[in-house]
Design an enzyme around this catalytic site. Structure first.
Site, PDB file in Angstrom:
ATOM      1  N   ARG A  16      68.125  32.638  24.697  1.00  0.00           N
ATOM      2  CA  ARG A  16      68.230  33.778  23.777  1.00  0.00           C
ATOM      3  C   ARG A  16      67.253  34.878  24.191  1.00  0.00           C
ATOM      4  NH1 ARG A  16      65.967  32.600  18.951  1.00  0.00           N
ATOM      5  NH2 ARG A  16      65.354  30.430  19.280  1.00  0.00           N
ATOM      6  N   GLY A  17      67.409  36.041  23.570  1.00  0.00           N
ATOM      7  CA  GLY A  17      66.406  37.094  23.619  1.00  0.00           C
ATOM      8  C   GLY A  17      65.990  37.515  25.028  1.00  0.00           C
ATOM      9  N   ARG A  38      65.406  24.348  23.525  1.00  0.00           N
ATOM     10  CA  ARG A  38      65.562  23.074  22.814  1.00  0.00           C
ATOM     11  C   ARG A  38      66.991  22.878  22.315  1.00  0.00           C
ATOM     12  NH1 ARG A  38      61.085  24.636  18.645  1.00  0.00           N
ATOM     13  NH2 ARG A  38      62.347  26.484  18.994  1.00  0.00           N
ATOM     14  N   TYR A 155      48.863  33.334  17.479  1.00  0.00           N
ATOM     15  CA  TYR A 155      49.817  33.861  18.465  1.00  0.00           C
ATOM     16  C   TYR A 155      49.054  34.685  19.506  1.00  0.00           C
ATOM     17  CZ  TYR A 155      53.811  36.515  20.326  1.00  0.00           C
ATOM     18  OH  TYR A 155      54.743  37.091  21.157  1.00  0.00           O
ATOM     19  N   LYS A 159      48.626  33.982  23.498  1.00  0.00           N
ATOM     20  CA  LYS A 159      49.122  34.935  24.503  1.00  0.00           C
ATOM     21  C   LYS A 159      47.986  35.470  25.377  1.00  0.00           C
ATOM     22  CE  LYS A 159      53.529  34.835  23.615  1.00  0.00           C
ATOM     23  NZ  LYS A 159      54.482  34.378  24.643  1.00  0.00           N
TER      24      LYS A 159
HETATM   25  N1  LIG Z   1      60.425  39.967  20.744  1.00  0.00           N
HETATM   26  C1  LIG Z   1      59.248  40.551  20.859  1.00  0.00           C
HETATM   27  O1  LIG Z   1      58.971  41.577  20.233  1.00  0.00           O
HETATM   28  C2  LIG Z   1      58.201  39.976  21.782  1.00  0.00           C
HETATM   29  C3  LIG Z   1      57.075  40.744  22.019  1.00  0.00           C
HETATM   30  C4  LIG Z   1      56.091  40.257  22.873  1.00  0.00           C
HETATM   31  C5  LIG Z   1      56.236  39.036  23.478  1.00  0.00           C
HETATM   32  N2  LIG Z   1      57.350  38.299  23.198  1.00  0.00           N
HETATM   33  C6  LIG Z   1      57.445  37.004  23.854  1.00  0.00           C
HETATM   34  O2  LIG Z   1      58.622  36.972  24.632  1.00  0.00           O
HETATM   35  C7  LIG Z   1      59.102  35.628  24.709  1.00  0.00           C
HETATM   36  C8  LIG Z   1      60.569  35.601  24.283  1.00  0.00           C
HETATM   37  O3  LIG Z   1      60.639  36.063  22.944  1.00  0.00           O
HETATM   38  P1  LIG Z   1      62.016  36.483  22.266  1.00  0.00           P
HETATM   39  O4  LIG Z   1      61.730  37.672  21.459  1.00  0.00           O
HETATM   40  O5  LIG Z   1      63.093  36.475  23.274  1.00  0.00           O
HETATM   41  O6  LIG Z   1      62.188  35.244  21.260  1.00  0.00           O
HETATM   42  P2  LIG Z   1      63.498  34.535  20.710  1.00  0.00           P
HETATM   43  O7  LIG Z   1      64.657  35.443  20.725  1.00  0.00           O
HETATM   44  O8  LIG Z   1      63.062  33.913  19.418  1.00  0.00           O
HETATM   45  O9  LIG Z   1      63.756  33.388  21.796  1.00  0.00           O
HETATM   46  C9  LIG Z   1      62.799  32.385  21.976  1.00  0.00           C
HETATM   47  C10 LIG Z   1      63.285  31.474  23.083  1.00  0.00           C
HETATM   48  O10 LIG Z   1      62.297  30.464  23.315  1.00  0.00           O
HETATM   49  C11 LIG Z   1      62.902  29.166  23.184  1.00  0.00           C
HETATM   50  N3  LIG Z   1      61.891  28.244  22.668  1.00  0.00           N
HETATM   51  C12 LIG Z   1      61.100  28.383  21.589  1.00  0.00           C
HETATM   52  N4  LIG Z   1      60.300  27.321  21.443  1.00  0.00           N
HETATM   53  C13 LIG Z   1      60.586  26.480  22.466  1.00  0.00           C
HETATM   54  C14 LIG Z   1      60.095  25.200  22.859  1.00  0.00           C
HETATM   55  N5  LIG Z   1      59.125  24.572  22.186  1.00  0.00           N
HETATM   56  N6  LIG Z   1      60.638  24.622  23.959  1.00  0.00           N
HETATM   57  C15 LIG Z   1      61.629  25.231  24.666  1.00  0.00           C
HETATM   58  N7  LIG Z   1      62.118  26.439  24.336  1.00  0.00           N
HETATM   59  C16 LIG Z   1      61.609  27.056  23.250  1.00  0.00           C
HETATM   60  C17 LIG Z   1      64.076  29.406  22.229  1.00  0.00           C
HETATM   61  O11 LIG Z   1      65.077  28.423  22.341  1.00  0.00           O
HETATM   62  P3  LIG Z   1      65.171  27.189  21.291  1.00  0.00           P
HETATM   63  O12 LIG Z   1      64.831  27.735  19.941  1.00  0.00           O
HETATM   64  O13 LIG Z   1      66.576  26.681  21.411  1.00  0.00           O
HETATM   65  O14 LIG Z   1      64.197  26.199  21.787  1.00  0.00           O
HETATM   66  C18 LIG Z   1      64.574  30.755  22.742  1.00  0.00           C
HETATM   67  O15 LIG Z   1      65.340  30.580  23.906  1.00  0.00           O
HETATM   68  C19 LIG Z   1      58.200  34.804  23.794  1.00  0.00           C
HETATM   69  O16 LIG Z   1      57.224  34.163  24.563  1.00  0.00           O
HETATM   70  C20 LIG Z   1      57.563  35.843  22.906  1.00  0.00           C
HETATM   71  O17 LIG Z   1      56.319  35.427  22.409  1.00  0.00           O
HETATM   72  C21 LIG Z   1      58.337  38.734  22.389  1.00  0.00           C
END
Ligand SMILES: NC(=O)c1ccc[n+]([C@@H]2O[C@H](COP(=O)([O-])OP(=O)(O)OC[C@H]3O[C@@H](n4cnc5c(N)ncnc54)[C@H](OP(=O)(O)O)[C@@H]3O)[C@@H](O)[C@H]2O)c1
Length: 244
Positions: A16-17, A38, A155, A159
């Site tokens: 995702r994402g 997962r 968090y 990070k």
């Molecule tokens: N969105 C933002 O604004 C933002 C900003 C800064 C940094 N980030 C970072 O960017 C990264 C991606 O974020 P996103 O916004 O794309 O989040 P998201 O849409 O919630 O996607 C999170 C992804 O991580 C996987 N995941 C979560 N926990 C896991 C675990 N324990 N083991 C394996 N897979 C796991 C989820 O799959 P499952 O749930 O199926 O496991 C999903 O594929 C993250 O590290 C986040 O902290 C995001």
């Protein structure tokens, strides 16, 4: 710039994402991707979406919790004959609570997923890259690693750990032909930020006037994957929020 044709890429959070956007762009550039998450259902649909558009490469999925080292060890055993050219650690979870109100299990889970999941990924895949004498690691941190943010203490700490890990590792692995870089996204439109900007107050704080798109983070990841001299980059991709 190197092409990604023929490259094998492992992407945590690839279902995702931001992780999926990176997988889509890397696949479009010719890479074969292994997506880790997962939830098997979302992994399967992510893999199908890659194959619909990029059916020349064989993509793969692996369902495990990145915070548990045995999942990584099984992945390495299952793929022991394969090269891994690029590792993207994008799996992560967020927090929305003051530290004193955050439960001990939730604190453990944030650190275990965001920081330890990235450490386990690097620890397990770096030896494979050393064997190849080639590799690229892209860790996904956050602007909150360097900027304060209410309700995100653990968090932010996890990070900031990812930034420290990447920079120290860049020193260790460069001589083996492995590059290590880290992305610091600001607020990006994904499930993680759903509902955070309903009244536009968050957008108003961002110099670019909006949240970023996962595809825009993927473009930054592609630069890091392709540029052969990009090593130890700490790259903000935040619409200018780090300037405020
Ligand atoms: N969105 C933002 O604004 C933002 C900003 C800064 C940094 N980030 C970072 O960017 C990264 C991606 O974020 P996103 O916004 O794309 O989040 P998201 O849409 O919630 O996607 C999170 C992804 O991580 C996987 N995941 C979560 N926990 C896991 C675990 N324990 N083991 C394996 N897979 C796991 C989820 O799959 P499952 O749930 O199926 O496991 C999903 O594929 C993250 O590290 C986040 O902290 C995001």
């Amino acid at each position: 710039m190197n092409s990604l044709v023929g490259k094998r890429c492992t992407i945590t959070g690839g279902s995702r994402g931001i992780g999926l956007a990176i997988a889509r762009l890397f696949a479009a550039e010719g890479a074969a991707c292994t997506l880790i998450g997962r939830n098997m259902e979302s992994l399967t649909s992510a893999k199908e979406s890659l194959e619909q558009n990029h059916d020349t490469q064989i993509h793969d999925i692996a369902s495990f919790d990145v915070s548990l080292v045995n999942g990584w060890e099984k992945l390495m055993a299952d793929t022991k004959k394969e090269n891994i050219d690029i590792l993207v650690n994008a799996a992560g979870i967020s927090q929305n609570s003051f530290l004193f109100k955050t439960s001990t299990p939730d604190i453990d889970k944030l650190v275990a997923t965001n920081l330890m999941g990235t450490i386990w990924g690097c620890k397990n895949i770096v030896p494979r890259m050393m064997r190849q004498r080639n590799g690229c690691i892209i860790n996904v941190s956050s602007l909150l690693a360097s900027h304060g943010g209410r309700g995100s203490t653990v968090y932010a700490a996890s990070k900031a750990g990812v930034v420290g890990l990447t920079r120290a590792m860049a020193w260790e692995v460069g001589r083996f032909g492995i590059r290590a870089n880290v992305l610091l996204p600001g607020y990006i439109q994904t499930d993680m930020t759903k509902g955070m900007d309903e009244n536009g107050e968050l957008s108003a704080l961002i110099p670019m006037g909006r949240l970023g798109l996962a595809e825009e983070v993927a473009e930054a990841a592609l630069f890091l994957a392709k540029s052969s001299y990009a090593h130890n980059c700490v790259l903000n991709i935040d619409g200018g929020l780090s300037a405020t």
